[in-house]
Every structure is written in structure tokens, then in C-alpha cells.
Write a protein that holds these residues in place. Structure first.
Motif, PDB file in Angstrom:
ATOM      1  N   ALA A 151     -50.203  37.699 -16.553  1.00  0.00           N
ATOM      2  CA  ALA A 151     -49.400  36.570 -16.061  1.00  0.00           C
ATOM      3  C   ALA A 151     -48.199  36.343 -16.982  1.00  0.00           C
ATOM      4  CB  ALA A 151     -50.266  35.313 -15.969  1.00  0.00           C
ATOM      5  N   GLN A 152     -48.437  36.428 -18.290  1.00  0.00           N
ATOM      6  CA  GLN A 152     -47.333  36.249 -19.242  1.00  0.00           C
ATOM      7  C   GLN A 152     -46.291  37.350 -19.095  1.00  0.00           C
ATOM      8  OE1 GLN A 152     -48.708  35.785 -23.306  1.00  0.00           O
ATOM      9  NE2 GLN A 152     -50.397  34.466 -22.649  1.00  0.00           N
ATOM     10  N   ILE A 153     -46.738  38.581 -18.939  1.00  0.00           N
ATOM     11  CA  ILE A 153     -45.801  39.701 -18.778  1.00  0.00           C
ATOM     12  C   ILE A 153     -44.944  39.496 -17.535  1.00  0.00           C
ATOM     13  CG2 ILE A 153     -45.647  42.173 -18.226  1.00  0.00           C
ATOM     14  CD1 ILE A 153     -48.162  42.538 -20.045  1.00  0.00           C
ATOM     15  N   ILE A 154     -45.567  39.123 -16.431  1.00  0.00           N
ATOM     16  CA  ILE A 154     -44.832  38.932 -15.178  1.00  0.00           C
ATOM     17  C   ILE A 154     -43.812  37.805 -15.328  1.00  0.00           C
ATOM     18  CG2 ILE A 154     -45.085  38.222 -12.758  1.00  0.00           C
ATOM     19  CD1 ILE A 154     -47.852  39.745 -12.860  1.00  0.00           C
ATOM     20  N   GLU A 155     -44.214  36.736 -15.979  1.00  0.00           N
ATOM     21  CA  GLU A 155     -43.274  35.633 -16.215  1.00  0.00           C
ATOM     22  C   GLU A 155     -42.131  36.062 -17.122  1.00  0.00           C
ATOM     23  OE1 GLU A 155     -45.959  32.538 -17.567  1.00  0.00           O
ATOM     24  OE2 GLU A 155     -45.909  31.590 -15.591  1.00  0.00           O
ATOM     25  N   LYS A 156     -42.416  36.868 -18.156  1.00  0.00           N
ATOM     26  CA  LYS A 156     -41.369  37.355 -19.070  1.00  0.00           C
ATOM     27  C   LYS A 156     -40.368  38.242 -18.342  1.00  0.00           C
ATOM     28  CE  LYS A 156     -42.703  35.780 -23.160  1.00  0.00           C
ATOM     29  NZ  LYS A 156     -41.942  34.781 -23.874  1.00  0.00           N
ATOM     30  N   MET A 157     -40.792  38.887 -17.257  1.00  0.00           N
ATOM     31  CA  MET A 157     -39.884  39.702 -16.449  1.00  0.00           C
ATOM     32  C   MET A 157     -38.911  38.830 -15.657  1.00  0.00           C
ATOM     33  SD  MET A 157     -42.370  42.504 -14.759  1.00  0.00           S
ATOM     34  CE  MET A 157     -43.436  43.543 -15.715  1.00  0.00           C
ATOM     35  N   PRO A 207     -45.721  34.227  -3.159  1.00  0.00           N
ATOM     36  CA  PRO A 207     -46.918  34.708  -2.447  1.00  0.00           C
ATOM     37  C   PRO A 207     -47.382  36.108  -2.836  1.00  0.00           C
ATOM     38  CG  PRO A 207     -45.496  33.543  -0.931  1.00  0.00           C
ATOM     39  CD  PRO A 207     -44.744  33.634  -2.242  1.00  0.00           C
ATOM     40  N   GLY A 208     -46.480  37.029  -3.017  1.00  0.00           N
ATOM     41  CA  GLY A 208     -46.882  38.392  -3.368  1.00  0.00           C
ATOM     42  C   GLY A 208     -47.431  38.541  -4.770  1.00  0.00           C
ATOM     43  N   LEU A 209     -47.199  37.547  -5.634  1.00  0.00           N
ATOM     44  CA  LEU A 209     -47.618  37.638  -7.038  1.00  0.00           C
ATOM     45  C   LEU A 209     -48.772  36.711  -7.412  1.00  0.00           C
ATOM     46  CD1 LEU A 209     -44.145  37.877  -8.832  1.00  0.00           C
ATOM     47  CD2 LEU A 209     -45.793  39.706  -8.407  1.00  0.00           C
ATOM     48  N   VAL A 210     -49.187  35.843  -6.510  1.00  0.00           N
ATOM     49  CA  VAL A 210     -50.204  34.842  -6.843  1.00  0.00           C
ATOM     50  C   VAL A 210     -51.453  35.476  -7.453  1.00  0.00           C
ATOM     51  CG1 VAL A 210     -51.777  33.107  -5.884  1.00  0.00           C
ATOM     52  CG2 VAL A 210     -49.376  33.144  -5.183  1.00  0.00           C
ATOM     53  N   ASP A 211     -51.956  36.541  -6.870  1.00  0.00           N
ATOM     54  CA  ASP A 211     -53.189  37.162  -7.354  1.00  0.00           C
ATOM     55  C   ASP A 211     -52.941  38.427  -8.180  1.00  0.00           C
ATOM     56  OD1 ASP A 211     -54.868  35.255  -6.134  1.00  0.00           O
ATOM     57  OD2 ASP A 211     -54.666  36.290  -4.197  1.00  0.00           O
ATOM     58  N   THR A 212     -51.680  38.739  -8.447  1.00  0.00           N
ATOM     59  CA  THR A 212     -51.344  39.973  -9.161  1.00  0.00           C
ATOM     60  C   THR A 212     -51.936  40.037 -10.568  1.00  0.00           C
ATOM     61  OG1 THR A 212     -49.394  40.360  -7.818  1.00  0.00           O
ATOM     62  CG2 THR A 212     -49.460  41.438  -9.973  1.00  0.00           C
ATOM     63  N   PRO A 213     -51.897  38.985 -11.380  1.00  0.00           N
ATOM     64  CA  PRO A 213     -52.507  39.096 -12.713  1.00  0.00           C
ATOM     65  C   PRO A 213     -53.983  39.493 -12.660  1.00  0.00           C
ATOM     66  CG  PRO A 213     -51.092  37.181 -12.636  1.00  0.00           C
ATOM     67  CD  PRO A 213     -51.190  37.696 -11.217  1.00  0.00           C
ATOM     68  N   ASP A 214     -54.721  38.945 -11.716  1.00  0.00           N
ATOM     69  CA  ASP A 214     -56.140  39.284 -11.587  1.00  0.00           C
ATOM     70  C   ASP A 214     -56.308  40.723 -11.115  1.00  0.00           C
ATOM     71  OD1 ASP A 214     -58.941  38.575 -11.668  1.00  0.00           O
ATOM     72  OD2 ASP A 214     -58.882  38.612  -9.468  1.00  0.00           O
ATOM     73  N   ARG A 215     -55.512  41.136 -10.119  1.00  0.00           N
ATOM     74  CA  ARG A 215     -55.596  42.520  -9.616  1.00  0.00           C
ATOM     75  C   ARG A 215     -55.198  43.519 -10.695  1.00  0.00           C
ATOM     76  NH1 ARG A 215     -53.294  40.203  -4.794  1.00  0.00           N
ATOM     77  NH2 ARG A 215     -51.237  40.858  -5.533  1.00  0.00           N
ATOM     78  N   ALA A 216     -54.143  43.209 -11.451  1.00  0.00           N
ATOM     79  CA  ALA A 216     -53.689  44.112 -12.509  1.00  0.00           C
ATOM     80  C   ALA A 216     -54.750  44.243 -13.599  1.00  0.00           C
ATOM     81  CB  ALA A 216     -52.366  43.615 -13.097  1.00  0.00           C
ATOM     82  N   ALA A 217     -55.379  43.142 -13.970  1.00  0.00           N
ATOM     83  CA  ALA A 217     -56.436  43.192 -14.988  1.00  0.00           C
ATOM     84  C   ALA A 217     -57.595  44.069 -14.510  1.00  0.00           C
ATOM     85  CB  ALA A 217     -56.925  41.782 -15.315  1.00  0.00           C
ATOM     86  N   ALA A 276     -57.435  46.466 -12.308  1.00  0.00           N
ATOM     87  CA  ALA A 276     -56.957  47.851 -12.255  1.00  0.00           C
ATOM     88  C   ALA A 276     -57.004  48.481 -13.639  1.00  0.00           C
ATOM     89  CB  ALA A 276     -55.534  47.900 -11.693  1.00  0.00           C
ATOM     90  N   TYR A 277     -56.522  47.767 -14.648  1.00  0.00           N
ATOM     91  CA  TYR A 277     -56.529  48.323 -16.003  1.00  0.00           C
ATOM     92  C   TYR A 277     -57.945  48.466 -16.557  1.00  0.00           C
ATOM     93  CZ  TYR A 277     -51.695  49.191 -17.008  1.00  0.00           C
ATOM     94  OH  TYR A 277     -50.447  49.750 -17.013  1.00  0.00           O
ATOM     95  N   GLU A 278     -58.838  47.582 -16.172  1.00  0.00           N
ATOM     96  CA  GLU A 278     -60.244  47.745 -16.587  1.00  0.00           C
ATOM     97  C   GLU A 278     -60.802  49.049 -16.023  1.00  0.00           C
ATOM     98  OE1 GLU A 278     -62.366  44.178 -15.498  1.00  0.00           O
ATOM     99  OE2 GLU A 278     -61.157  42.965 -16.870  1.00  0.00           O
ATOM    100  N   PHE A 279     -60.474  49.354 -14.767  1.00  0.00           N
ATOM    101  CA  PHE A 279     -60.929  50.608 -14.162  1.00  0.00           C
ATOM    102  C   PHE A 279     -60.245  51.810 -14.802  1.00  0.00           C
ATOM    103  CE2 PHE A 279     -60.362  54.042 -11.077  1.00  0.00           C
ATOM    104  CZ  PHE A 279     -61.689  54.364 -10.851  1.00  0.00           C
ATOM    105  N   LEU A 280     -58.923  51.723 -14.986  1.00  0.00           N
ATOM    106  CA  LEU A 280     -58.166  52.851 -15.525  1.00  0.00           C
ATOM    107  C   LEU A 280     -58.563  53.197 -16.955  1.00  0.00           C
ATOM    108  CD1 LEU A 280     -54.632  51.949 -14.136  1.00  0.00           C
ATOM    109  CD2 LEU A 280     -56.192  53.721 -13.292  1.00  0.00           C
ATOM    110  N   THR A 281     -59.167  52.251 -17.657  1.00  0.00           N
ATOM    111  CA  THR A 281     -59.599  52.489 -19.037  1.00  0.00           C
ATOM    112  C   THR A 281     -61.118  52.376 -19.175  1.00  0.00           C
ATOM    113  OG1 THR A 281     -59.225  50.180 -19.639  1.00  0.00           O
ATOM    114  CG2 THR A 281     -57.395  51.712 -20.005  1.00  0.00           C
ATOM    115  N   SER A 282     -61.836  52.594 -18.094  1.00  0.00           N
ATOM    116  CA  SER A 282     -63.300  52.450 -18.105  1.00  0.00           C
ATOM    117  C   SER A 282     -64.003  53.510 -18.946  1.00  0.00           C
ATOM    118  CB  SER A 282     -63.849  52.476 -16.675  1.00  0.00           C
ATOM    119  OG  SER A 282     -63.538  53.711 -16.046  1.00  0.00           O
TER     120      SER A 282
END
Length: 180
Positions: A6-12, A19-29, A31-37
Motif C-alpha cells: 500500500a505504501q509503495i503504491i501511494e509513493k507512486m 476501484p482497480g487498486l482497492v484490493d491490490t495491496p492484498d493481492r500483491a502480498a 502473489a509475492y508470498e507464492f513467488l517466494t514460497s
């Protein structure tokens, strides 16, 4: 991680209420948990006793194993395939375990050179093989999307251990078989 995304997206300069970003921080987290599993796996869990006695002492090759990883320098993906060969000495590894070993190491922040050697050394240690060969070829988004922006480039790395390093004939057989 959700709060950090959320902080990164706000810094951008984006609006997290859009609407397209409301759940993005949760989805990104997630995704990264899976990508680094891969950090949550051990070789014992991955192999899970799938090492079988065998009289086979001929080359075993698994090729075109799809993989993705995350470049540790830019946290961007690299995507490609691996080819693995080994010469058993009394034990063979369950076929799917070769791919699972690759995934375990690939799903960590990584460089391709290190990934190639980790896979080769692990298979050698687990099987006690006479030799192991691993070739990985991948496209790196850190080189394609930024920096020099070379979309057609790819990287190929190899690790040759035991008889694959010491015997040119064994190495040549492996290389010819993964190309056919």
C-alpha cells in the motif's frame, strides 16, 4: 507485506481508493508470498523419501522443465526452462522431484547462476549420482523491461558435476540429447 505494498503504491502517486487498486495491496502480498514460497520448503520435504533403489546406471534426463524465479537485484521475474541429467549409482529420484527441487530454489530471490548450481549440487547430494548436469535458459525481465531493454535476449547457464565435468563424452551425450 500488504501494508508495505500500500505504501509503495501511494509513493507512486496512485490513489488506493481507486476501484482497480482497492484490493491490490492484498493481492500483491499474496502473489509475492507464492513467488517466494521456496523459503518455506526444505529438501527433505520436497524429496519426501522418493528415492528408489535401482540397477540403472544409464543417463537419466528430464528436459524442458518450465520455471520462473525472481531476480534478487530488481525483484523482477525471469522465466525459462531447465534440463537436468544425472547418472544414478544405485538410486533414482522420483521424476516429479526433479521439477520440485527446481521450484523450491527458483521460488526464492535468486540469480540464475546460483539457481543452476543449487539444483545440480542438491540432486548430486540427494542421489549420490556419478554426475549431474543442469542447464537453465531464461529470459530476464530486468534486462527486457528496464536498463538496456533487449526483449530478444536470453541467458543460458550450466553446471556440470562429477562425470559430466570429467568426461567430455558424457557431457556431449547429455548436450546432444537435450537438443533432440
Amino acid at each position: 507485506m500488504k501494508e508495505l505494498f500500500a505504501q509503495i503504491i501511494e509513493k507512486m502517486g496512485e490513489d488506493l481508493a481507486r476501484p482497480g487498486l482497492v484490493d491490490t495491496p492484498d493481492r500483491a502480498a499474496k502473489a509475492y508470498e507464492f513467488l517466494t514460497s521456496g523459503y518455506n520448503s526444505t529438501i527433505e520435504d520436497v524429496v519426501n523419501d522418493a528415492l528408489f533403489p535401482s540397477d540403472c546406471n544409464d543417463m537419466v534426463i528430464v528436459r524442458d522443465i518450465e520455471l520462473f524465479s525472481m531476480c534478487e537485484h530488481h525483484m523482477l521475474p525471469f522465466i525459462g526452462k531447465a534440463h537436468v541429467g544425472y547418472i544414478p549409482k544405485g538410486k533414482v529420484l522420483g521424476l516429479s522431484k526433479v521439477a520440485r527441487i527446481i521450484d523450491m530454489y527458483a521460488r526464492r530471490l535468486q540469480i540464475q547462476e546460483q539457481l543452476t548450481h543449487q539444483v545440480a549440487e542438491t540432486i548430486l547430494n540427494v542421489t549420490g549420482a556419478a554426475g549431474v548436469a543442469v542447464i537453465i535458459e531464461a529470459k530476464h525481465l530486468c534486462m527486457m523491461m528496464r536498463g538496456v531493454e533487449k526483449q530478444g535476449s536470453s541467458m543460458k547457464t550450466s553446471a556440470m558435476l562429477g562425470c559430466f565435468r570429467n568426461s567430455p563424452a558424457t557431457r556431449a551425450e547429455f548436450l546432444s540429447l537435450i537438443e533432440s
